[in-house]
Write a protein that holds these residues in place. Sequence first.
Motif, PDB file in Angstrom:
ATOM      1  N   THR A 185      26.166  -4.574 -11.829  1.00 15.14           N
ATOM      2  CA  THR A 185      25.918  -5.689 -10.020  1.00 15.14           C
ATOM      3  C   THR A 185      27.123  -6.364 -10.101  1.00 15.14           C
ATOM      4  OG1 THR A 185      23.764  -4.618  -9.688  1.00 15.14           O
ATOM      5  CG2 THR A 185      24.689  -6.302  -8.727  1.00 15.14           C
ATOM      6  N   THR A 186      27.540  -7.190 -10.780  1.00 16.36           N
ATOM      7  CA  THR A 186      28.571  -8.369 -10.570  1.00 16.36           C
ATOM      8  C   THR A 186      29.766  -8.220 -11.034  1.00 16.36           C
ATOM      9  OG1 THR A 186      26.958  -9.431 -12.142  1.00 16.36           O
ATOM     10  CG2 THR A 186      26.305 -10.373  -9.852  1.00 16.36           C
ATOM     11  N   TRP A 187      29.864  -7.285 -11.983  1.00 15.70           N
ATOM     12  CA  TRP A 187      31.241  -6.418 -12.835  1.00 15.70           C
ATOM     13  C   TRP A 187      32.396  -6.586 -11.304  1.00 15.70           C
ATOM     14  CZ3 TRP A 187      30.436  -6.095 -17.782  1.00 15.70           C
ATOM     15  CH2 TRP A 187      31.302  -5.401 -18.767  1.00 15.70           C
ATOM     16  N   ASP A 188      33.479  -7.113 -12.499  1.00 19.14           N
ATOM     17  CA  ASP A 188      35.128  -6.883 -11.452  1.00 19.14           C
ATOM     18  C   ASP A 188      35.597  -5.808 -11.325  1.00 19.14           C
ATOM     19  OD1 ASP A 188      37.137  -8.131  -9.951  1.00 19.14           O
ATOM     20  OD2 ASP A 188      37.670  -9.218 -11.557  1.00 19.14           O
ATOM     21  N   ASP A 189      35.026  -5.280 -11.074  1.00 17.58           N
ATOM     22  CA  ASP A 189      35.128  -3.556 -11.046  1.00 17.58           C
ATOM     23  C   ASP A 189      36.466  -3.343 -10.041  1.00 17.58           C
ATOM     24  OD1 ASP A 189      33.578  -2.833  -8.435  1.00 17.58           O
ATOM     25  OD2 ASP A 189      32.155  -2.518  -9.668  1.00 17.58           O
ATOM     26  N   ASN A 190      36.687  -3.795  -8.841  1.00 21.26           N
ATOM     27  CA  ASN A 190      38.073  -3.359  -7.780  1.00 21.26           C
ATOM     28  C   ASN A 190      36.820  -2.888  -6.697  1.00 21.26           C
ATOM     29  OD1 ASN A 190      40.271  -5.077  -8.781  1.00 21.26           O
ATOM     30  ND2 ASN A 190      40.025  -3.482 -10.345  1.00 21.26           N
ATOM     31  N   ASN A 191      36.020  -2.931  -6.567  1.00 23.74           N
ATOM     32  CA  ASN A 191      34.927  -2.173  -6.179  1.00 23.74           C
ATOM     33  C   ASN A 191      34.952  -0.361  -6.075  1.00 23.74           C
ATOM     34  OD1 ASN A 191      33.556  -4.062  -4.540  1.00 23.74           O
ATOM     35  ND2 ASN A 191      35.830  -4.061  -3.447  1.00 23.74           N
ATOM     36  N   ASP A 209      25.141  -0.140  -5.590  1.00 23.50           N
ATOM     37  CA  ASP A 209      24.240   0.042  -6.928  1.00 23.50           C
ATOM     38  C   ASP A 209      23.072   0.470  -5.572  1.00 23.50           C
ATOM     39  OD1 ASP A 209      24.400  -1.034  -8.632  1.00 23.50           O
ATOM     40  OD2 ASP A 209      22.968  -2.828  -8.642  1.00 23.50           O
ATOM     41  N   PRO A 210      22.116   1.361  -6.115  1.00 16.97           N
ATOM     42  CA  PRO A 210      21.476   1.882  -5.153  1.00 16.97           C
ATOM     43  C   PRO A 210      20.418   1.531  -4.375  1.00 16.97           C
ATOM     44  CG  PRO A 210      21.070   3.327  -7.345  1.00 16.97           C
ATOM     45  CD  PRO A 210      22.280   2.367  -6.867  1.00 16.97           C
ATOM     46  N   THR A 211      19.691   1.548  -3.741  1.00 19.86           N
ATOM     47  CA  THR A 211      18.852  -0.139  -2.742  1.00 19.86           C
ATOM     48  C   THR A 211      17.651   1.014  -3.152  1.00 19.86           C
ATOM     49  OG1 THR A 211      19.450   0.952  -0.320  1.00 19.86           O
ATOM     50  CG2 THR A 211      20.450  -1.017  -1.654  1.00 19.86           C
ATOM     51  N   GLU A 212      17.217   2.635  -3.037  1.00 24.06           N
ATOM     52  CA  GLU A 212      16.079   3.372  -3.032  1.00 24.06           C
ATOM     53  C   GLU A 212      16.052   3.765  -4.295  1.00 24.06           C
ATOM     54  OE1 GLU A 212      14.487   4.023   0.652  1.00 24.06           O
ATOM     55  OE2 GLU A 212      16.505   3.385   1.416  1.00 24.06           O
ATOM     56  N   ALA A 213      15.324   3.197  -5.319  1.00 20.89           N
ATOM     57  CA  ALA A 213      15.380   4.504  -6.410  1.00 20.89           C
ATOM     58  C   ALA A 213      13.694   4.858  -7.080  1.00 20.89           C
ATOM     59  CB  ALA A 213      15.353   4.145  -7.217  1.00 20.89           C
ATOM     60  N   THR A 214      13.319   5.449  -7.276  1.00 23.83           N
ATOM     61  CA  THR A 214      12.334   6.014  -8.042  1.00 23.83           C
ATOM     62  C   THR A 214      11.997   5.702  -9.612  1.00 23.83           C
ATOM     63  OG1 THR A 214      11.550   7.251  -5.684  1.00 23.83           O
ATOM     64  CG2 THR A 214      10.297   7.755  -8.222  1.00 23.83           C
TER      65      THR A 214
END
Length: 426
Positions: free
Chosen positions: A158-164, A405-410
């Motif tokens: 979630t907070t990785w420095d991945d250049n988006n 990240d997906p904000t909705e999941a099952t």
Amino acid sequence: MGVFTRATASRSRTRTATLSGLAFLGASALVLTGCSSPGGGDGGDNERPEGDLTMKIGTLLPQTGQLAFLGPPEEAGVGLAVKEVNDADLGIEIDVTYGDSGDPDNKAFATTVPKLLGEGVSAIVGAASSGVTKLVIDEVTGAGVIQFSPANTSADFTTWDDNNLFWRTAPSDVLQGEVLGNLIAEDGNETLGIMYLNDSYGTGLTNFTKEAFENAGGEVVEEVSYNAGDTTFDAQISSLKAANPDAIALIAFEETKTIVPGLSGYPAEKMYFVDGNLADYSKDFPAGTLTGAKGTLPGLDTDELGDFTDRLQSFWQDEGNDELTDYSYAAESYDAVVLLALAALQAGSVEGADIAAELQSVSGGGDEKGEKCETFEDCAKLINDGTAIDFDGYSGPVTFDENGDPTEATIGIHQYKEDNTYERIN
């Protein structure tokens, strides 16, 4: 069972302690700081160049190693999506190269990633293992290539420095851990022992499960770990048995085939699995070995997928493969490819950074809410007409946040039957 609730996730990792077989991460509840938005797309207002686009992608999925059982459904999901995007003939064609991720032990990824980057791919779909992704994410995103995982659940990304450039259709283990911990507590267990793989996946999911269980009033009386590549687990099993917990959670991969026989005599109905080891063990254990054991797995029930699984089977077997017996992360893999294609079409580009800039938008997670659509064909036609879209896939609504990240999941709850295969119960 059957409780429906909304779970929230934030940087402070404050969560509810309520069991949910169907849990959703609310976008409005997310605390997002310190990250620039990879979305920022204009929702279909780009001037697209004339002519069709050809996007090269590669896969970094487990053909070998601890998670090899996930390889067939994930590769089938990718292959079906590529076929259906190409068959639609709506302005973009995908050229896919399949590659083996292996695992941190056999290191197949060390050969696969340079090969794919050398072929000039725009995106790599994978890895399945969070541990593998941690070893390659900087190399992939540092090359300006999108890494899109259908199964990575480590909260670290979630907070990785991945250049988006890192995206995923699988939810963070913040959610799975909450559901698992509360499931164990709701089943009436007051004490818990945990055995886990000592990597980012295992330690993260253990922490979130422990926190949820303790918040529900339970006590974790023993935690034992093992390392990738270990083949004997006698010491860990002895420690677990000595603690005499009401329930045991096994946060593991293929090693489960060795661990379970060592737990002989412990009630199967008091054992809990996770997505990394919720597998078909009908050929591995005598009948009845796992009867009543439960486990958690992100994704919709196969009954909710309509004809998706039929199309998947047909495609996979037409390619000369054996029948699929597991659908884990197939939908997430399919949706990853469709989202990449839609974002490239909207961007009018197959450059990694350009595609990434549109992924949040086409998922419906940007500021401009687009028109709902559920297939590549329907969504692509809207994009070609200049209409903003909101793609809802087989893995769920997706709806990316600013971190990819997906904000909705099952999260489904499954239980093992007499034949050591499992079925969804919630």
